[in-house]
Each structure stands twice: as structure tokens, then as C-alpha cells.
Design an enzyme around this catalytic site. Structure first.
Site: not given
Length: 360
Positions: A172, A196, A102
Site C-alpha cells: 500500500d 496524497k 492502515w
């Protein structure tokens, strides 16, 4: 109702209590004769839902008054572009820490807008750790420093918040937001995809310091301008109303669990039990440095990868779903977000012990 234990990395498990309340309110929200998803986003009813969701999030994370909370579309991946568009503010360089897939994607996207300085990378050890503060080769003239506190795929988590001095820190937090207490004032901007630890897919929460708003890269689309979103209470266009509503229910549920502090204690117990079992059993292994093991995403391998398919088939039969590792990594991964109960982790450990006994 026969609920399984869902270990998916995202879209992830939602609290059963939240789903039951949403189900009860689905067709007739609070006696209005229609669903919340059918209401105008500008109605006083939905504005009330939106404002409560924001206030509950502010309460949970102790967000200072000089930060805006935005509820945006596009997921975290859109933020890979929106961050440089909004935060370069006339500069041409930004610092990035590379600890997995990511953060690598964020780096790739940022290169379209600026010179990216990778101040540290753990690619050399196959992304099985996070760099220490001493390893960060920070540029004091960078527009910002970006990192991923928890890498969902590799199960790597920073055990500290990087000190970037006067340079804004961007994070993030998609897979670890609301899992433990953090000091928001240490960040210039935090973003997190909802699917999530917040709610269903289709929503991204952005927490941004006010002084970073309003100086975007030339040509930035209106919808990508944080100040436009802030000035319009995240309703410049029609927002993902049902995802926003469900996120609000999750925030209220978290308060009932003792807030972020209460969840942190539960999350530590879950992760400690699972890692302790893996470490004590030669049949399973976790490759991540112990001080960087994620509390949210636990990857593990079997002693014989030829048994992977059997493990997944049998685990599904036992009501333990979505344990396959990411396609580029392989092995297994148990995502044990806030909504995964301790009973789910205990059931997983019991299954793993039995499987190792039968196949080891």
C-alpha cells in the site's frame, strides 16, 4: 492569489502549476468548447489523456511491460478487500505486516476472506518503528505478503523492501508513491490512493503483475476483478475522469521536476531540515525510530500539550494549514508530499522556532 502552505495528509497539496493549468483548461479543454470532465470517457480525446497518463507513470516508475496499470475507484480502502479477492488464487492464508492503522485496517478486511498470519507487528511499541527483515516470520505457502511501506498516521516508513522469496509482495504505497525510486519488479502488486502524491481523491492506482490476474475468489463482483479492469483499460464502467486527467497533469509535472529521482532529492532535503530542527529543539519531539522516520509524514509533539490549540490557531494565522495530528494520535503532523515546496518547510520551521521562543 494568496496560496497558503498546506500540510494536510490527504486530500493533500497539489502543485500550483497543475492547478493553474487545470483552471485554464476547465471550461474549454484544448479548444473543444467543453470541459474534459464533460467528455465521454470513450472519446478519442479522453482516451488520449488516459493513455498519456499511464505512459508517463510507467516512465516515472520504470514499470515493466509485464505489469498492468489500472486506474480504479474506491480509494486504497477498497483494495483491502480486492487484494485477497484477486490474489488468494486458491490458497487460504496470507501474510501481513502490522505497522500502524492502515495496515491494521487491511488485516481486518482480509480476515473476511482468508486466514491472516501477522508475521510481525510493532503494536507493542505504539507503532513507532518498522520490523527488520529478520523479524518477519514468513510462511512460504502464503498467497501473498502485504505491508504498508509508509504509515501516514504514525509517520513510520520502512527503510527496505521486504524479501518474500517466491511469494508475491503487495504494498500500500498510498502516501509515498513517486517520492523516491523503487524497483517495481520486486512486487506482485502495488496500490495507492491518489489523494496524497498523485492527484485528487476519487482515484486509486493499481500496478499488478500480469500472472496474478484472472483467478478470483468465488462471488467476486465484476467491478472488483483486476482482470476485468485490465481487459477494459480501466473503463469497464465510467471512470473518475477528472481525477484521472489531473493525475496525468501531476505525472507530467513530475517529469519536469527531474522525475522521481529529482523529487527524491528534494524530499530528502525537506525531511532532513524538519527532523534536524525537531531534534535540536527541546520544545518539540518525534517518537519514531530514526531509521524509520517517514519522509512524507512528520508527526511531532510539543513539550506542553496544553499549547496544542494555540499552536494550531497561530500556525493557521501564519498560513500554515492542516498541522493537527490524526485524531487517535494527537499532537501535530506535517505531511510534506511532493507538492509541498521547500519554502513551505522553511516557513514551518521558522514558525516553530518563533513559537518555541515565545511559549517555551
Amino acid at each position: 492569489m494568496n496560496r497558503i502552505f498546506n500540510f494536510c495528509a490527504g486530500p493533500a497539496a497539489l502543485p500550483t502549476a497543475v492547478l493553474e493549468r487545470a483552471g485554464a483548461e476547465l471550461a474549454d479543454w484544448h479548444g473543444k468548447g467543453m470541459s474534459i470532465m464533460e467528455m465521454s470517457h470513450r472519446s478519442k480525446e479522453f482516451v488520449g489523456v488516459a493513455e498519456k497518463a499511464e505512459q508517463d507513470l510507467r516512465d516515472l516508475m520504470l514499470i515493466p511491460d509485464n505489469y498492468k496499470v489500472l486506474f480504479m475507484q474506491g480509494g486504497a480502502s477498497s483494495q483491502f478487500a480486492m487484494v485477497p479477492m484477486n490474489l488468494l488464487r486458491g490458497k487460504s492464508t496470507a501474510d501481513y505486516i502490522n505497522t500502524g492503522q492502515w495496515s491494521s485496517k487491511a488485516i481486518k478486511e482480509a480476515k473476511s476472506f482468508c486466514t491472516v498470519n501477522v508475521v510481525a507487528s510493532t503494536e507493542g511499541n505504539n507503532f513507532t518503528s518498522a520490523p527488520s527483515q529478520a523479524e518477519l516470520k514468513l510462511n512460504p505457502d502464503a498467497a501473498y505478503v502485504h505491508y504498508t511501506p509508509n504509515e501516514t498516521i504514525g509517520g513510520v516508513e520502512f527503510d527496505y523492501i521486504p524479501d518474500t522469496g517466491d511469494v508475491p509482495l503487495v504494498a500500500d504505497y498510498s502516501s509515498s508513491i513517486l517520492s523516491e525510486k523503487i524497483d517495481v519488479s520486486k512486487f506482485g502488486l502495488i496500490y495507492a490512493g491518489a489523494q496524497k502524491n498523485i492527484g485528487p481523491a476519487g482515484l486509486c492506482v493499481v500496478i499488478v503483475r500480469e500472472d496474478l490476474l484472472g483467478d478470483v475468489v468465488a462471488g467476486t463482483p465484476t467491478m472488483f476483478d483486476y482482470k476485468v479492469a485490465a481487459d477494459n483499460a480501466s473503463m469497464y464502467n465510467t471512470p473518475p475522469t477528472y481525477s484521472w486527467y489531473l493525475a496525468g497533469l501531476v505525472f507530467a509535472w513530475l517529469k519536469e521536476q527531474g522525475g522521481v529521482e529529482g523529487m527524491a532529492e528534494i524530499n530528502k532535503r525537506k525531511a532532513d531540515r524538519l527532523y534536524s530542527f525537531i531534534d535540536a529543539n527541546d520544545f518539540y519531539a518525534n517518537p519514531v525510530a530514526k531509521n524509520n522516520r517517514s519522509r512524507m509524514n512528520v508527526p511531532f509533539t510539543l513539550a506542553d500539550d496544553a499549547l496544542d490549540t494555540v499552536f494550531l490557531e497561530e500556525s493557521e494565522q501564519a498560513g500554515l494549514m492542516n498541522l493537527a495530528g490524526y485524531r487517535s494520535v494527537g499532537g501535530m503532523r506535517a505531511s510534506i508530499y511532493n507538492a509541498v515546496p521547500e519554502e513551505g518547510v522553511d516557513a514551518l520551521i521558522a514558525f516553530m522556532a518563533d513559537f518555541a521562543k515565545r511559549h517555551g
